[in-house]
Design a protein around this motif. Structure first.
Motif, short mmCIF file in Angstrom:
data_model
loop_
_atom_site.label_atom_id
_atom_site.label_comp_id
_atom_site.label_asym_id
_atom_site.label_seq_id
_atom_site.Cartn_x
_atom_site.Cartn_y
_atom_site.Cartn_z
N VAL A 271 -1.66 -1.25 9.23
CA VAL A 271 -1.75 -0.25 8.17
C VAL A 271 -3.22 0.10 7.98
CG1 VAL A 271 -1.42 0.19 5.70
CG2 VAL A 271 0.32 -1.09 6.98
N PRO A 272 -3.60 1.39 8.13
CA PRO A 272 -5.02 1.74 8.00
C PRO A 272 -5.55 1.47 6.60
CG PRO A 272 -3.64 3.71 8.11
CD PRO A 272 -2.76 2.56 8.42
N ARG A 273 -6.71 0.89 6.53
CA ARG A 273 -7.35 0.62 5.24
C ARG A 273 -8.09 1.88 4.83
NH1 ARG A 273 -4.32 -3.42 7.45
NH2 ARG A 273 -4.93 -5.49 6.71
N THR A 274 -7.44 2.70 4.05
CA THR A 274 -8.00 3.99 3.67
C THR A 274 -7.36 4.48 2.38
OG1 THR A 274 -8.25 6.29 4.39
CG2 THR A 274 -6.27 5.16 5.08
N THR B 19 -4.75 -7.09 2.56
CA THR B 19 -4.79 -8.18 1.59
C THR B 19 -4.66 -7.61 0.18
OG1 THR B 19 -7.20 -8.04 1.34
CG2 THR B 19 -6.35 -9.46 3.12
N VAL B 20 -4.51 -8.49 -0.79
CA VAL B 20 -4.42 -8.05 -2.18
C VAL B 20 -5.67 -7.27 -2.58
CG1 VAL B 20 -4.28 -8.81 -4.58
CG2 VAL B 20 -2.86 -9.92 -2.84
N ASP B 21 -6.81 -7.77 -2.17
CA ASP B 21 -8.07 -7.08 -2.48
C ASP B 21 -8.13 -5.71 -1.82
OD1 ASP B 21 -8.94 -9.16 -4.05
OD2 ASP B 21 -10.17 -10.08 -2.48
N GLU B 22 -7.67 -5.63 -0.57
CA GLU B 22 -7.67 -4.35 0.14
C GLU B 22 -6.68 -3.37 -0.48
OE1 GLU B 22 -8.94 -5.69 4.67
OE2 GLU B 22 -6.84 -5.86 4.05
N GLN B 23 -5.54 -3.89 -0.92
CA GLN B 23 -4.57 -3.02 -1.59
C GLN B 23 -5.21 -2.37 -2.81
OE1 GLN B 23 -0.75 -5.05 -2.33
NE2 GLN B 23 -1.29 -6.41 -0.63
N GLU B 24 -5.96 -3.15 -3.56
CA GLU B 24 -6.60 -2.63 -4.76
C GLU B 24 -7.74 -1.68 -4.40
OE1 GLU B 24 -8.88 -4.26 -8.80
OE2 GLU B 24 -7.91 -5.66 -7.42
N GLU B 25 -8.53 -2.05 -3.40
CA GLU B 25 -9.68 -1.23 -3.02
C GLU B 25 -9.25 0.15 -2.51
OE1 GLU B 25 -13.42 -1.27 0.19
OE2 GLU B 25 -12.08 -3.02 -0.01
N PHE B 26 -8.17 0.19 -1.72
CA PHE B 26 -7.75 1.44 -1.10
C PHE B 26 -6.52 2.06 -1.76
CE2 PHE B 26 -9.90 -1.03 2.29
CZ PHE B 26 -10.95 -0.16 2.53
N SER B 27 -6.07 1.48 -2.86
CA SER B 27 -4.90 2.00 -3.59
C SER B 27 -3.68 2.11 -2.68
CB SER B 27 -5.21 3.36 -4.23
OG SER B 27 -6.22 3.22 -5.21
N ILE B 28 -3.48 1.10 -1.85
CA ILE B 28 -2.29 1.04 -0.98
C ILE B 28 -1.17 0.35 -1.75
CG2 ILE B 28 -1.35 0.09 1.15
CD1 ILE B 28 -4.19 0.24 2.31
N SER B 29 -0.01 0.97 -1.77
CA SER B 29 1.14 0.44 -2.53
C SER B 29 2.09 -0.32 -1.61
CB SER B 29 1.90 1.58 -3.22
OG SER B 29 1.05 2.28 -4.11
N ILE B 30 2.36 -1.57 -1.93
CA ILE B 30 3.36 -2.36 -1.20
C ILE B 30 4.46 -2.73 -2.18
CG2 ILE B 30 3.83 -4.46 0.10
CD1 ILE B 30 0.99 -4.46 1.07
N VAL B 31 5.68 -2.33 -1.82
CA VAL B 31 6.86 -2.64 -2.64
C VAL B 31 7.71 -3.66 -1.89
CG1 VAL B 31 8.99 -1.75 -3.64
CG2 VAL B 31 6.88 -0.41 -3.79
N TYR B 32 7.92 -4.81 -2.50
CA TYR B 32 8.75 -5.85 -1.90
C TYR B 32 10.19 -5.62 -2.34
CZ TYR B 32 4.44 -8.20 -0.58
OH TYR B 32 3.21 -8.49 -0.03
#
Length: 239
Positions: A171-174, A196-209
């Motif tokens: 998943v691109p970190r962007t 990672t959790v930090d990357e999700q926050e930094e790049f506003s990537i949404s992961i839905v489990y």
């Protein structure tokens, strides 16, 4: 009727339309002369001649481009012109199952990227009312890998990407395009695929489990419960 009731009614209506597959796709075959390859497509549209953003759906390996009608119908209800591409063709060499997956499968994902680019170019010729500035890519499993590779190679062409549990392509970190990842209950992506959790926050990537959806359930054969969960996540992301 209050605002909450109206929102609930709208979601129920969308669920009904999508699960019922009220819009039947119009199927046709494009031909890429440069690669001597047919590209079957299924188009879902409300039939209105208006400016519409485009959504492109890519199926899982071995699947079909009409197998995601519940998602296609939902996207149409949200204003999209939807094109679902058939990437796997009879006679194609089977995708490798061993070796360095990122290496041996990349040519197959790249073929998918090339298919998407060709379809976009053809649509621009024949459908002048489409808005490609808000391009949405949706991909399941291997189709998600293709979509993530497209977003990595052509980030300026994509507004949003939705992965239905792709497991191989990183998943691109962007921050652009915006990314939604729907994680199935029974599979794990390869190391490094998910931020990672930090990357999700930094790049506003949404992961839905997902609570109920297994990897192979994320298509029209899914239960109503799984479909509703998937559609709810998609609606929340797009709105």
């Amino acid at each position: 009727m209050n605002t909450k009731s109206v929102s609930t009614l709208i979601f129920i209506l969308i669920t009904f339309l999508a699960c019922g597959q009220t819009i039947k796709p119009k199927q046709s075959i494009l031909f890429d002369k440069s690669r001597n390859r047919e590209i079957p497509i299924a188009v879902y549209s409300n039939g209105k001649d208006q400016k519409q953003p485009v959504a492109i759906i890519s199926h899982g390996y071995g699947g079909g481009n009409t197998a995601y009608g519940f998602i296609a119908n939902q996207l149409v209800s949200l204003g999209y012109y939807v094109v679902s591409i058939q990437h796997d063709l009879k006679g194609d060499i089977p995708m490798p199952t061993s070796g360095d997956i990122m290496v041996v499968r990349k040519p197959y994902w790249q073929r998918g990227v090339d298919n998407i680019q060709f379809v976009i170019a053809e649509l621009k010729k024949i459908k002048k009312n489409l808005d490609f500035n808000k391009l949405l890519l949706v991909g399941h499993s291997n189709g998600g890998d293709m979509s993530m590779l497209f977003a990595t190679e052509y980030p300026d062409q994509v507004d949003k990407v939705i992965s239905l549990d792709n497991r191989r392509m990183t998943v691109p970190r962007t921050r652009s395009p915006r990314i939604l990842y729907l994680k199935a209950t029974d599979t794990e992506p390869d190391p490094g695929v998910l931020p990672t959790v930090d990357e999700q926050e930094e790049f506003s990537i949404s992961i839905v489990y997902l609570k109920d959806g297994k990897h192979n359930d994320l298509w029209d054969g899914a239960s109503t419960i799984v479909k509703k969960e998937v559609m709810g996540a998609i609606e929340g992301f797009l709105k």
